[in-house]
Design an enzyme around this catalytic site. Sequence first.
Site, PDB file in Angstrom:
ATOM      1  N   GLY A   1       0.895  -1.048   0.168  1.00 48.10           N
ATOM      2  CA  GLY A   1      -0.097   0.075   0.103  1.00 48.10           C
ATOM      3  C   GLY A   1       0.810   1.331  -0.018  1.00 48.10           C
TER       4      GLY A   1
ATOM      5  N   GLN B   1       2.899   9.969   1.159  1.00 47.33           N
ATOM      6  CA  GLN B   1       4.396   9.080   1.338  1.00 47.33           C
ATOM      7  C   GLN B   1       5.152   9.383   0.269  1.00 47.33           C
ATOM      8  OE1 GLN B   1       2.118   5.275   2.235  1.00 47.33           O
ATOM      9  NE2 GLN B   1       4.061   5.108   3.150  1.00 47.33           N
TER      10      GLN B   1
ATOM     11  N   CYS C   1       5.885   0.119   7.345  1.00 47.05           N
ATOM     12  CA  CYS C   1       5.560   1.119   6.667  1.00 47.05           C
ATOM     13  C   CYS C   1       6.784   1.624   5.574  1.00 47.05           C
ATOM     14  CB  CYS C   1       5.098   2.485   7.533  1.00 47.05           C
ATOM     15  SG  CYS C   1       4.764   3.775   6.672  1.00 47.05           S
TER      16      CYS C   1
END
Length: 172
Positions: free
Chosen positions: A46, A51, A94
């Site tokens: 994802g 980001q 992440c």
Amino acid sequence: MALLEIEVLGAKVLRERAAPVEAVTEETRRLIDDMFDTMYDAEGIGLAAPQVGVSERVMVVDVPDEDGKHRVHALVNPVVVESGTETDKATEGCLSIPGLEEEVTRPVRVVVEGLSPSAEPVRIEAEGLLARALQHEIDHLDGILFIDRLSPLKRGILMRKWRKRKKGRAAR
């Protein structure tokens, strides 16, 4: 299509609430394509626009299910409209905090609505890993990182690891 630079912890854009997309344009679709390329290159499941330094409510996910079939979604202005009451704890990482993982508690089931890259309404009823990935990316759109969902003790431990890693990279 291009690979975009992934912002890491400390970047201001990761802590801001992303702006709603007023109209899905060719530029929006190009951003989505570039985000998919960037996510796949980084071996993620994802990615949210903040980001990659874009403060807009755009996200992509590609999550395999139990049968190995991939659930691929690109969403504009996604919103969790329903959450189940049952929760589960699972390890999350992440792309903006590389190398760190921790268990995060989230609802097992969510319903998310938004727009497709062609500006059509989309409703996704998700469970398991897809539900977790959708929630994680929507958190990014709200300026929330997975570490914010941890206890102060666990967050402190992860932040010390992060600073140590960062210091090690700077020394090279």
